[in-house]
Design an enzyme around this catalytic site. Structure first.
Site, short mmCIF file in Angstrom:
data_model
loop_
_atom_site.label_atom_id
_atom_site.label_comp_id
_atom_site.label_asym_id
_atom_site.label_seq_id
_atom_site.Cartn_x
_atom_site.Cartn_y
_atom_site.Cartn_z
N PHE A 90 70.90 -9.72 -37.53
CA PHE A 90 71.06 -10.63 -38.66
C PHE A 90 72.25 -10.23 -39.55
CE2 PHE A 90 69.82 -11.95 -42.99
CZ PHE A 90 69.68 -13.31 -42.78
N ARG A 115 59.27 -20.56 -32.82
CA ARG A 115 59.08 -19.70 -33.99
C ARG A 115 57.77 -20.08 -34.68
NH1 ARG A 115 63.18 -19.12 -39.25
NH2 ARG A 115 62.39 -17.08 -39.92
N SER A 150 61.78 -21.98 -43.71
CA SER A 150 63.21 -22.01 -43.48
C SER A 150 63.74 -23.43 -43.66
CB SER A 150 63.50 -21.49 -42.06
OG SER A 150 64.86 -21.47 -41.81
N LYS A 192 65.34 -24.72 -37.11
CA LYS A 192 65.03 -23.52 -37.90
C LYS A 192 64.18 -22.51 -37.14
CE LYS A 192 67.09 -23.79 -40.91
NZ LYS A 192 68.60 -23.78 -40.78
N HIS A 243 68.29 -30.14 -29.94
CA HIS A 243 66.94 -30.19 -30.52
C HIS A 243 66.12 -31.31 -29.87
CE1 HIS A 243 67.69 -27.37 -33.72
NE2 HIS A 243 68.39 -28.16 -34.49
N THR A 261 67.97 -21.12 -33.36
CA THR A 261 69.04 -21.75 -32.58
C THR A 261 70.36 -20.98 -32.72
OG1 THR A 261 68.09 -23.73 -33.61
CG2 THR A 261 69.91 -24.06 -32.04
N TRP A 292 76.53 -28.88 -29.70
CA TRP A 292 75.32 -29.70 -29.78
C TRP A 292 75.53 -30.97 -28.97
CZ3 TRP A 292 71.12 -28.03 -32.47
CH2 TRP A 292 71.31 -26.94 -33.31
P1 A3P Z 1 65.42 -18.09 -42.35
O1 A3P Z 1 65.75 -19.32 -43.14
O2 A3P Z 1 63.94 -17.84 -42.31
O3 A3P Z 1 66.19 -16.89 -42.76
P2 A3P Z 1 68.28 -22.27 -36.77
O4 A3P Z 1 69.47 -21.53 -36.31
O5 A3P Z 1 67.40 -22.78 -35.68
O6 A3P Z 1 68.65 -23.31 -37.80
O7 A3P Z 1 67.34 -21.22 -37.52
C1 A3P Z 1 67.76 -20.60 -38.71
C2 A3P Z 1 66.83 -19.46 -39.00
O8 A3P Z 1 67.07 -18.38 -38.07
C3 A3P Z 1 67.07 -18.88 -40.40
O9 A3P Z 1 65.80 -18.38 -40.83
C4 A3P Z 1 68.06 -17.77 -40.07
O10 A3P Z 1 68.19 -16.80 -41.06
C5 A3P Z 1 67.42 -17.22 -38.78
N1 A3P Z 1 68.34 -16.36 -38.02
C6 A3P Z 1 69.58 -16.65 -37.59
N2 A3P Z 1 70.13 -15.57 -36.99
C7 A3P Z 1 69.21 -14.58 -37.04
C8 A3P Z 1 69.19 -13.22 -36.59
N3 A3P Z 1 70.24 -12.65 -36.01
N4 A3P Z 1 68.06 -12.50 -36.81
C9 A3P Z 1 67.00 -13.06 -37.42
N5 A3P Z 1 66.97 -14.34 -37.87
C10 A3P Z 1 68.06 -15.09 -37.68
#
Ligand code: A3P
Length: 285
Positions: free
Chosen positions: A220, A120, A128, A43, A98, A46, A76
Protein backbone atom coordinates in the site's frame (compact mmCIF):
# COMPACT_ATOMS: atom_id res chain seq x y z
CA UNK A 1 -28.15 15.57 -16.09
CA UNK A 2 -28.00 12.12 -14.52
CA UNK A 3 -24.60 10.99 -13.31
CA UNK A 4 -25.31 7.46 -14.50
CA UNK A 5 -26.33 5.75 -17.66
CA UNK A 6 -28.21 2.50 -17.69
CA UNK A 7 -27.18 -0.31 -19.99
CA UNK A 8 -28.75 -3.75 -19.95
CA UNK A 9 -30.10 -3.15 -16.45
CA UNK A 10 -26.85 -1.89 -14.78
CA UNK A 11 -25.79 1.63 -13.84
CA UNK A 12 -22.50 3.13 -15.05
CA UNK A 13 -21.01 6.58 -14.27
CA UNK A 14 -21.60 8.58 -17.45
CA UNK A 15 -18.44 10.67 -17.17
CA UNK A 16 -16.36 7.63 -18.10
CA UNK A 17 -18.88 5.33 -19.82
CA UNK A 18 -21.15 5.82 -22.81
CA UNK A 19 -23.71 3.68 -24.52
CA UNK A 20 -21.22 3.31 -27.35
CA UNK A 21 -18.38 2.16 -25.05
CA UNK A 22 -20.68 -0.34 -23.33
CA UNK A 23 -21.98 -1.65 -26.63
CA UNK A 24 -18.40 -2.01 -27.87
CA UNK A 25 -17.47 -4.05 -24.77
CA UNK A 26 -20.47 -6.32 -25.05
CA UNK A 27 -20.99 -6.73 -28.77
CA UNK A 28 -17.82 -5.93 -30.65
CA UNK A 29 -14.77 -6.59 -28.53
CA UNK A 30 -12.91 -9.68 -29.68
CA UNK A 31 -11.52 -11.55 -26.70
CA UNK A 32 -8.32 -13.48 -27.37
CA UNK A 33 -7.40 -16.79 -25.74
CA UNK A 34 -4.32 -15.22 -24.15
CA UNK A 35 -6.17 -12.26 -22.61
CA UNK A 36 -6.22 -11.96 -18.82
CA UNK A 37 -9.05 -10.08 -17.10
CA UNK A 38 -9.09 -8.53 -13.65
CA UNK A 39 -12.72 -8.64 -12.55
CA UNK A 40 -14.01 -6.98 -9.40
CA UNK A 41 -16.97 -5.36 -7.76
CA UNK A 42 -15.83 -1.73 -7.22
CA UNK A 43 -13.57 -0.97 -4.25
CA UNK A 44 -12.43 -4.55 -3.83
CA UNK A 45 -8.77 -4.30 -4.83
CA UNK A 46 -8.87 -3.56 -8.57
CA UNK A 47 -6.09 -0.97 -8.51
CA UNK A 48 -3.95 -3.28 -6.41
CA UNK A 49 -4.30 -6.05 -8.98
CA UNK A 50 -3.52 -3.52 -11.73
CA UNK A 51 -0.15 -3.12 -10.00
CA UNK A 52 0.46 -6.84 -9.51
CA UNK A 53 -0.44 -8.40 -12.87
CA UNK A 54 1.84 -6.20 -15.01
CA UNK A 55 4.68 -7.01 -12.61
CA UNK A 56 3.98 -10.73 -12.95
CA UNK A 57 4.04 -10.46 -16.73
CA UNK A 58 7.27 -8.41 -16.62
CA UNK A 59 8.67 -10.93 -14.08
CA UNK A 60 9.40 -8.18 -11.58
CA UNK A 61 10.75 -5.54 -13.97
CA UNK A 62 9.28 -2.26 -12.65
CA UNK A 63 9.12 -0.50 -16.05
CA UNK A 64 5.36 -0.97 -16.62
CA UNK A 65 4.34 0.50 -13.28
CA UNK A 66 6.80 3.39 -13.56
CA UNK A 67 6.04 4.39 -17.13
CA UNK A 68 2.30 3.82 -17.58
CA UNK A 69 -0.72 4.93 -15.57
CA UNK A 70 -2.65 1.95 -14.16
CA UNK A 71 -5.61 2.55 -16.51
CA UNK A 72 -3.19 2.43 -19.46
CA UNK A 73 -1.31 -0.69 -18.44
CA UNK A 74 -4.50 -2.64 -17.58
CA UNK A 75 -7.23 -0.67 -19.39
CA UNK A 76 -10.90 -0.72 -18.48
CA UNK A 77 -12.82 -2.58 -21.14
CA UNK A 78 -16.16 -0.82 -20.69
CA UNK A 79 -14.89 2.73 -20.31
CA UNK A 80 -14.83 5.30 -23.11
CA UNK A 81 -11.08 4.81 -23.49
CA UNK A 82 -11.38 0.99 -23.74
CA UNK A 83 -11.63 0.59 -27.49
CA UNK A 84 -8.63 2.81 -28.33
CA UNK A 85 -6.45 1.25 -25.66
CA UNK A 86 -7.35 -2.38 -26.19
CA UNK A 87 -8.51 -3.21 -29.68
CA UNK A 88 -5.12 -3.24 -31.40
CA UNK A 89 -2.91 -3.90 -28.41
CA UNK A 90 -0.51 -6.77 -28.96
CA UNK A 91 -0.95 -9.94 -26.91
CA UNK A 92 -0.86 -10.78 -24.12
CA UNK A 93 -3.39 -8.16 -23.06
CA UNK A 94 -4.27 -7.35 -19.45
CA UNK A 95 -7.81 -6.00 -19.14
CA UNK A 96 -9.82 -4.60 -16.21
CA UNK A 97 -13.58 -4.80 -15.86
CA UNK A 98 -16.39 -4.48 -13.31
CA UNK A 99 -18.85 -6.24 -15.61
CA UNK A 100 -21.19 -8.93 -14.37
CA UNK A 101 -20.53 -12.39 -15.80
CA UNK A 102 -23.61 -12.27 -18.02
CA UNK A 103 -22.61 -8.85 -19.42
CA UNK A 104 -19.09 -9.82 -20.48
CA UNK A 105 -18.15 -9.53 -24.18
CA UNK A 106 -20.05 -12.10 -26.21
CA UNK A 107 -16.75 -13.45 -27.53
CA UNK A 108 -15.55 -14.12 -23.95
CA UNK A 109 -17.69 -17.21 -23.33
CA UNK A 110 -16.08 -19.32 -26.05
CA UNK A 111 -12.54 -18.13 -25.36
CA UNK A 112 -9.83 -19.51 -23.08
CA UNK A 113 -9.17 -16.03 -21.62
CA UNK A 114 -8.34 -16.08 -17.92
CA UNK A 115 -10.08 -14.19 -15.14
CA UNK A 116 -8.66 -13.14 -11.79
CA UNK A 117 -11.67 -12.25 -9.64
CA UNK A 118 -10.89 -10.34 -6.43
CA UNK A 119 -13.46 -10.50 -3.61
CA UNK A 120 -13.43 -8.18 -0.61
CA UNK A 121 -15.39 -8.24 2.62
CA UNK A 122 -18.54 -6.38 1.52
CA UNK A 123 -18.61 -4.27 4.68
CA UNK A 124 -15.13 -2.94 3.83
CA UNK A 125 -16.07 -2.51 0.14
CA UNK A 126 -19.09 -0.54 1.37
CA UNK A 127 -16.96 1.73 3.59
CA UNK A 128 -14.44 2.28 0.80
CA UNK A 129 -17.25 3.01 -1.63
CA UNK A 130 -18.89 5.47 0.79
CA UNK A 131 -15.70 7.54 0.90
CA UNK A 132 -15.24 7.20 -2.85
CA UNK A 133 -18.78 8.43 -3.54
CA UNK A 134 -17.93 11.50 -1.44
CA UNK A 135 -14.70 12.36 -3.24
CA UNK A 136 -15.58 11.50 -6.87
CA UNK A 137 -17.74 14.11 -8.59
CA UNK A 138 -18.97 11.56 -11.15
CA UNK A 139 -20.69 9.46 -8.47
CA UNK A 140 -23.96 10.08 -6.64
CA UNK A 141 -23.72 11.83 -3.29
CA UNK A 142 -23.75 8.94 -0.79
CA UNK A 143 -25.92 10.68 1.82
CA UNK A 144 -25.33 9.68 5.43
CA UNK A 145 -23.49 6.46 6.20
CA UNK A 146 -26.74 4.90 7.36
CA UNK A 147 -28.46 5.88 4.11
CA UNK A 148 -25.54 4.50 2.15
CA UNK A 149 -25.77 1.12 3.89
CA UNK A 150 -29.31 0.81 2.58
CA UNK A 151 -28.32 1.90 -0.92
CA UNK A 152 -25.47 -0.59 -0.96
CA UNK A 153 -27.61 -3.46 0.28
CA UNK A 154 -30.29 -2.66 -2.29
CA UNK A 155 -27.71 -2.08 -5.05
CA UNK A 156 -29.30 1.31 -5.78
CA UNK A 157 -27.41 4.52 -6.63
CA UNK A 158 -24.10 2.69 -6.22
CA UNK A 159 -21.99 2.16 -9.30
CA UNK A 160 -22.44 -1.16 -11.06
CA UNK A 161 -25.37 -2.15 -8.83
CA UNK A 162 -25.57 -4.85 -6.21
CA UNK A 163 -22.53 -6.46 -4.58
CA UNK A 164 -24.63 -9.60 -4.07
CA UNK A 165 -25.62 -9.85 -7.72
CA UNK A 166 -22.03 -9.32 -8.83
CA UNK A 167 -20.67 -12.01 -6.54
CA UNK A 168 -23.45 -14.42 -7.43
CA UNK A 169 -23.01 -13.93 -11.16
CA UNK A 170 -19.30 -14.88 -10.97
CA UNK A 171 -19.47 -17.42 -8.13
CA UNK A 172 -21.90 -19.42 -10.25
CA UNK A 173 -19.02 -20.32 -12.62
CA UNK A 174 -16.41 -20.97 -9.92
CA UNK A 175 -15.59 -24.48 -11.15
CA UNK A 176 -14.16 -23.25 -14.46
CA UNK A 177 -10.41 -23.65 -14.68
CA UNK A 178 -9.94 -20.27 -16.38
CA UNK A 179 -11.19 -18.38 -13.29
CA UNK A 180 -9.18 -17.79 -10.12
CA UNK A 181 -10.90 -16.33 -7.07
CA UNK A 182 -8.72 -14.41 -4.63
CA UNK A 183 -9.67 -12.37 -1.62
CA UNK A 184 -8.40 -8.92 -0.71
CA UNK A 185 -7.80 -10.25 2.79
CA UNK A 186 -5.52 -13.08 1.67
CA UNK A 187 -3.59 -10.55 -0.41
CA UNK A 188 -3.01 -8.56 2.77
CA UNK A 189 -2.08 -11.60 4.83
CA UNK A 190 0.06 -13.60 2.46
CA UNK A 191 1.06 -11.75 -0.70
CA UNK A 192 3.86 -14.21 -1.46
CA UNK A 193 1.42 -17.13 -1.35
CA UNK A 194 -0.94 -15.19 -3.61
CA UNK A 195 1.88 -14.50 -6.08
CA UNK A 196 2.75 -18.20 -6.24
CA UNK A 197 -0.92 -18.99 -6.94
CA UNK A 198 -1.11 -16.30 -9.60
CA UNK A 199 2.12 -17.45 -11.23
CA UNK A 200 0.81 -21.01 -11.50
CA UNK A 201 -2.59 -19.88 -12.77
CA UNK A 202 -1.10 -17.57 -15.40
CA UNK A 203 1.64 -19.98 -16.45
CA UNK A 204 4.45 -17.66 -15.32
CA UNK A 205 7.52 -19.05 -13.59
CA UNK A 206 8.42 -16.41 -11.01
CA UNK A 207 11.85 -16.47 -9.39
CA UNK A 208 12.17 -15.86 -5.65
CA UNK A 209 13.63 -12.44 -6.42
CA UNK A 210 10.72 -11.52 -8.69
CA UNK A 211 8.25 -12.56 -5.97
CA UNK A 212 10.06 -10.39 -3.40
CA UNK A 213 10.12 -7.40 -5.75
CA UNK A 214 6.43 -7.68 -6.63
CA UNK A 215 5.38 -8.19 -2.99
CA UNK A 216 7.36 -5.13 -1.95
CA UNK A 217 6.30 -2.88 -4.80
CA UNK A 218 2.60 -3.65 -4.46
CA UNK A 219 2.50 -2.74 -0.77
CA UNK A 220 0.00 0.00 0.00
CA UNK A 221 2.62 2.58 1.02
CA UNK A 222 4.68 2.03 -2.12
CA UNK A 223 1.64 2.28 -4.36
CA UNK A 224 0.66 5.49 -2.60
CA UNK A 225 4.04 6.97 -3.56
CA UNK A 226 3.66 5.87 -7.18
CA UNK A 227 2.19 8.71 -9.24
CA UNK A 228 1.32 6.14 -11.91
CA UNK A 229 -0.98 4.35 -9.45
CA UNK A 230 -2.38 6.88 -6.98
CA UNK A 231 -4.60 8.86 -9.36
CA UNK A 232 -2.80 12.10 -8.44
CA UNK A 233 -3.03 13.18 -12.09
CA UNK A 234 -6.85 13.43 -11.91
CA UNK A 235 -8.03 17.05 -11.41
CA UNK A 236 -9.40 17.88 -7.99
CA UNK A 237 -12.86 18.71 -9.34
CA UNK A 238 -13.15 15.10 -10.56
CA UNK A 239 -11.50 13.30 -7.63
CA UNK A 240 -11.05 15.40 -4.55
CA UNK A 241 -8.22 13.64 -2.75
CA UNK A 242 -8.32 16.29 -0.02
CA UNK A 243 -11.73 14.86 0.91
CA UNK A 244 -10.45 11.27 0.80
CA UNK A 245 -7.43 9.69 -0.85
CA UNK A 246 -8.08 7.21 -3.63
CA UNK A 247 -5.62 4.91 -1.84
CA UNK A 248 -7.35 5.64 1.44
CA UNK A 249 -6.45 3.15 4.21
CA UNK A 250 -5.78 -0.20 2.61
CA UNK A 251 -6.74 -2.36 5.58
CA UNK A 252 -9.15 -5.17 6.40
CA UNK A 253 -11.81 -4.48 9.01
CA UNK A 254 -12.15 -0.71 8.67
CA UNK A 255 -15.91 -1.34 8.76
CA UNK A 256 -15.59 -1.86 12.53
CA UNK A 257 -14.80 1.85 12.86
CA UNK A 258 -17.86 2.85 10.84
CA UNK A 259 -20.73 0.46 11.66
CA UNK A 260 -22.80 0.70 14.84
CA UNK A 261 -23.88 -2.56 16.50
CA UNK A 262 -27.39 -2.10 15.06
CA UNK A 263 -26.04 -1.47 11.54
CA UNK A 264 -23.84 -4.58 11.80
CA UNK A 265 -26.81 -6.68 12.87
CA UNK A 266 -28.94 -5.33 10.05
CA UNK A 267 -26.19 -5.87 7.47
CA UNK A 268 -25.57 -9.41 8.70
CA UNK A 269 -29.24 -10.32 8.51
CA UNK A 270 -29.53 -9.07 4.92
CA UNK A 271 -26.27 -10.82 4.05
CA UNK A 272 -27.46 -14.14 5.51
CA UNK A 273 -30.72 -13.90 3.61
CA UNK A 274 -29.20 -12.94 0.26
CA UNK A 275 -26.34 -15.44 0.42
CA UNK A 276 -28.45 -18.36 1.66
CA UNK A 277 -27.62 -21.64 -0.03
CA UNK A 278 -24.75 -20.18 -2.03
CA UNK A 279 -21.97 -22.14 -0.37
CA UNK A 280 -19.88 -19.00 -0.24
CA UNK A 281 -17.28 -19.50 2.50
CA UNK A 282 -16.37 -15.88 3.29
CA UNK A 283 -17.56 -13.06 5.53
CA UNK A 284 -20.28 -14.76 7.51
CA UNK A 285 -19.96 -12.40 10.48
P1 A3P B 1 -9.86 1.66 1.11
O1 A3P B 1 -10.76 2.76 0.64
O2 A3P B 1 -10.53 0.78 2.13
O3 A3P B 1 -8.52 2.14 1.57
P2 A3P B 1 -10.46 -0.43 -6.10
O4 A3P B 1 -9.10 -0.34 -6.64
O5 A3P B 1 -11.19 -1.68 -6.46
O6 A3P B 1 -11.24 0.83 -6.36
O7 A3P B 1 -10.32 -0.55 -4.51
C1 A3P B 1 -9.80 0.50 -3.75
C2 A3P B 1 -9.50 -0.01 -2.37
O8 A3P B 1 -8.35 -0.89 -2.41
C3 A3P B 1 -9.15 1.13 -1.42
O9 A3P B 1 -9.59 0.69 -0.12
C4 A3P B 1 -7.64 1.13 -1.55
O10 A3P B 1 -6.97 1.80 -0.51
C5 A3P B 1 -7.36 -0.38 -1.55
N1 A3P B 1 -6.01 -0.70 -2.02
C6 A3P B 1 -5.42 -0.32 -3.18
N2 A3P B 1 -4.14 -0.76 -3.22
C7 A3P B 1 -3.92 -1.43 -2.07
C8 A3P B 1 -2.79 -2.11 -1.51
N3 A3P B 1 -1.62 -2.15 -2.14
N4 A3P B 1 -2.93 -2.69 -0.30
C9 A3P B 1 -4.10 -2.64 0.35
N5 A3P B 1 -5.21 -2.00 -0.12
C10 A3P B 1 -5.12 -1.40 -1.31
Amino acid sequence: MSLNIEYEGSLYPSLIHSEESLRFAREEFQVRDDDTFIVTYPKSGTTWMQEILPLIFSEGDLTPIHTMQNWQRVPWLEQKSGKALLENRPSPRLITTHLFYHLMPKSFYTSKAKVVYVIRNPKDALVSSFHYHKMASFLENPGTFDEFIHKFLEGKAVMFGSWFDHIKSWWAVKGQDNILFLTYEEMLQDMRGVLVKLGEFLGKQLSGDAIETIAKQSKFDNMKQNNMSNYSFVPEDVMNQKESNFLRKGIAGDWKYHFTAAQTEYFNSVYAEKMKGLNFPFYED
